[in-house]
Design a protein around this motif. Structure first.
Motif, PDB file in Angstrom:
ATOM      1  N   ILE A 235     -10.358  37.372 -17.908  1.00  0.00           N
ATOM      2  CA  ILE A 235      -9.919  38.023 -19.237  1.00  0.00           C
ATOM      3  C   ILE A 235     -10.516  36.682 -20.303  1.00  0.00           C
ATOM      4  N   LEU A 236      -9.813  35.566 -20.172  1.00  0.00           N
ATOM      5  CA  LEU A 236     -10.147  34.678 -21.335  1.00  0.00           C
ATOM      6  C   LEU A 236     -11.710  34.092 -21.433  1.00  0.00           C
ATOM      7  N   PRO A 237     -12.305  33.895 -20.153  1.00  0.00           N
ATOM      8  CA  PRO A 237     -13.920  34.000 -20.247  1.00  0.00           C
ATOM      9  C   PRO A 237     -14.484  35.059 -21.090  1.00  0.00           C
ATOM     10  N   THR A 238     -13.835  36.216 -20.577  1.00  0.00           N
ATOM     11  CA  THR A 238     -14.759  37.156 -21.322  1.00  0.00           C
ATOM     12  C   THR A 238     -14.328  37.368 -22.924  1.00  0.00           C
ATOM     13  N   VAL A 239     -13.246  37.176 -23.374  1.00  0.00           N
ATOM     14  CA  VAL A 239     -12.845  36.793 -24.798  1.00  0.00           C
ATOM     15  C   VAL A 239     -13.631  35.884 -25.580  1.00  0.00           C
ATOM     16  N   LEU A 240     -14.021  34.490 -24.874  1.00  0.00           N
ATOM     17  CA  LEU A 240     -14.614  33.658 -25.190  1.00  0.00           C
ATOM     18  C   LEU A 240     -15.986  33.968 -25.346  1.00  0.00           C
ATOM     19  N   VAL A 241     -16.680  34.642 -24.228  1.00  0.00           N
ATOM     20  CA  VAL A 241     -18.084  35.080 -24.270  1.00  0.00           C
ATOM     21  C   VAL A 241     -18.349  36.196 -25.350  1.00  0.00           C
ATOM     22  N   ALA A 242     -17.411  37.050 -25.475  1.00  0.00           N
ATOM     23  CA  ALA A 242     -17.374  38.183 -26.580  1.00  0.00           C
ATOM     24  C   ALA A 242     -17.423  37.466 -27.933  1.00  0.00           C
ATOM     25  N   GLY A 243     -16.467  36.623 -28.055  1.00  0.00           N
ATOM     26  CA  GLY A 243     -16.541  35.884 -29.337  1.00  0.00           C
ATOM     27  C   GLY A 243     -17.801  35.272 -29.670  1.00  0.00           C
ATOM     28  N   GLY A 244     -18.534  34.581 -28.595  1.00  0.00           N
ATOM     29  CA  GLY A 244     -19.769  33.923 -28.933  1.00  0.00           C
ATOM     30  C   GLY A 244     -20.897  34.834 -29.132  1.00  0.00           C
ATOM     31  N   LEU A 245     -20.712  35.970 -28.548  1.00  0.00           N
ATOM     32  CA  LEU A 245     -21.758  37.076 -28.591  1.00  0.00           C
ATOM     33  C   LEU A 245     -21.627  37.687 -30.116  1.00  0.00           C
ATOM     34  N   GLY A 246     -20.399  37.580 -30.554  1.00  0.00           N
ATOM     35  CA  GLY A 246     -20.042  38.287 -31.676  1.00  0.00           C
ATOM     36  C   GLY A 246     -20.730  37.449 -33.117  1.00  0.00           C
ATOM     37  N   ILE A 247     -20.750  36.363 -32.682  1.00  0.00           N
ATOM     38  CA  ILE A 247     -21.388  35.135 -33.845  1.00  0.00           C
ATOM     39  C   ILE A 247     -22.884  35.759 -33.777  1.00  0.00           C
ATOM     40  N   PHE A 248     -23.404  35.571 -32.516  1.00  0.00           N
ATOM     41  CA  PHE A 248     -24.938  35.929 -32.375  1.00  0.00           C
ATOM     42  C   PHE A 248     -25.311  37.059 -33.062  1.00  0.00           C
ATOM     43  N   ALA A 249     -24.421  38.435 -32.815  1.00  0.00           N
ATOM     44  CA  ALA A 249     -24.573  39.579 -33.582  1.00  0.00           C
ATOM     45  C   ALA A 249     -24.581  39.393 -34.745  1.00  0.00           C
ATOM     46  N   TYR A 250     -23.647  38.697 -35.571  1.00  0.00           N
ATOM     47  CA  TYR A 250     -23.572  38.694 -37.011  1.00  0.00           C
ATOM     48  C   TYR A 250     -24.659  37.864 -37.447  1.00  0.00           C
TER      49      TYR A 250
END
Length: 359
Positions: A201-216
């Motif tokens: 779950i934490l790697p998922t959170v970290l990757v989602a956060g990173g992809l969120g930056i890319f999306a923005y």
């Protein structure tokens, strides 16, 4: 949903314009998903316990896992509900990228739910028959890939190569195969990683956060031009979805951290993995996902190598696969394995983000 209401009310009070800002809505998305997870989590755990929906443990695995038998599972349903509710509340409902992400997480989550239901409620240890699980995953993955291909602009079917700003080959129809592979592959990779308390779950959170930056950045014309990455109009709305994953994931980790009070099950792992894959495809960062999600990749490769080695030579490379079990059998305490894999994930996500400037 609330953005429409805020837009209507802004004609009476300008302060409601605050809810039109993507950054503000992203913060609210995190808080909403986190709040749902923390508030509903305890009652969900009690309910799963009362229905005796508990984890089954393999007798050929680490002996320390025997104490986990009976721990409530299928908690991933709460994660998906929190993400969906938060995304629909704070996202723009006319945004097709947001809906594709929701279809991915809910669709693959339902496949996982069917598998969990058969294993835990019907007490059939085989769960959903492998060919049927793969069939439904393939149907969903291919459907999403084909839809994205036929609704894409030319820039949305280019392959972005990390660290190389001038290498953007046009994939054409190969986009469908890559998108399918990324979505289905990431779904199963996260599922394989979900074997220790909080490990996935934490790697998922970290990757989602990173992809969120890319999306923005990809959805912002000024930033995308500055960073020399393709601008995709509307894809920035995926920040809301990624923020919801971060919030729901952290809320779930509150109960899933060692020693876990609840497990996410296939319903959570398959859904979250597919969501990460779908977002990576839409923001054109499939290869960066391969970097940031390196823990998922290593876990999957360890299983492939183990199976191939045993079938070809009769010998095993690792003491047990996936890789986290290998280190457990070497004598590492479970918390040490988990935290070290978390640290590796942090480093890999930072490397993935560095590709924005090292081009």
């Amino acid at each position: 949903m609330l953005t429409w209401l805020a837009d209507y009310l802004s004609q009476y009070y300008s302060g409601f314009n605050l809810f039109q800002y993507l950054t503000m809505r992203s913060i609210l998305s995190v808080i909403t998903a986190l709040g749902i997870s923390l508030l509903v989590g305890p009652s969900m755990i009690r309910k799963l316990s009362s229905y005796q929906i508990g984890q089954t443990v393999r007798d050929d695995g680490p002996q320390t896992h025997l104490v986990k038998a009976g721990t409530p599972t299928m908690g991933g349903a709460l994660i998906i509900l929190a993400i969906a509710f938060s995304s629909l509340m704070w996202g723009q409902l006319d945004n097709r990228y947001l809906w594709v992400a929701l279809v991915a997480i809910v669709g693959f989550g339902l496949v996982g739910l069917a598998d969990d239901y058969i294993k835990l409620v019907r007490k059939d240890p085989k769960g959903l028959i492998a060919r049927w699980k793969y069939f439904w995953q393939s149907l969903l993955g291919a459907g999403i890939a084909i839809y994205l291909f036929y609704t894409a602009s030319p820039v949305e079917t280019q392959l972005l190569v990390p660290f190389l700003k001038d290498v953007m080959p046009q994939l054409g129809l190969m986009f469908v195969f890559m998108a399918y592979f990324v979505i289905v592959g990431t779904s199963n990779a996260v599922n394989l990683t979900d074997g220790l308390d909080g490990l996935a779950i934490l790697p998922t959170v970290l990757v989602a956060g990173g992809l969120g930056i890319f999306a923005y950045l990809t959805g912002n014309q000024v930033f995308s031009e500055y960073l020399q990455i393709p601008y995709i109009n509307g894809v920035g709305e995926l920040v809301i979805f990624c923020a919801a994953i971060v919030g729901a994931g952290l809320g779930f980790l509150w109960f899933n951290t060692y020693p876990a009070q609840v497990f996410m099950g296939d319903v959570g792992a398959l859904g979250l993995g597919a969501a990460l894959g779908a977002v990576a495809v839409m923001v054109r960062q499939e290869l960066v996902l391969f970097i940031m999600g390196g823990v998922f990749v290593i876990e999957t490769v360890s299983v492939i190598l183990q199976v191939a080695s045993f079938k070809l030579t009769g010998k095993r490379i690792f003491r047990m696969a996936p890789l986290h079990h290998h280190y457990e059998l070497k004598g590492w305490p479970e918390p040490r394995v988990i935290v070290r894999f978390w640290i590796i994930s942090v480093i890999l996500v930072l490397i993935g983000l560095a590709t924005l400037k090292i081009r």
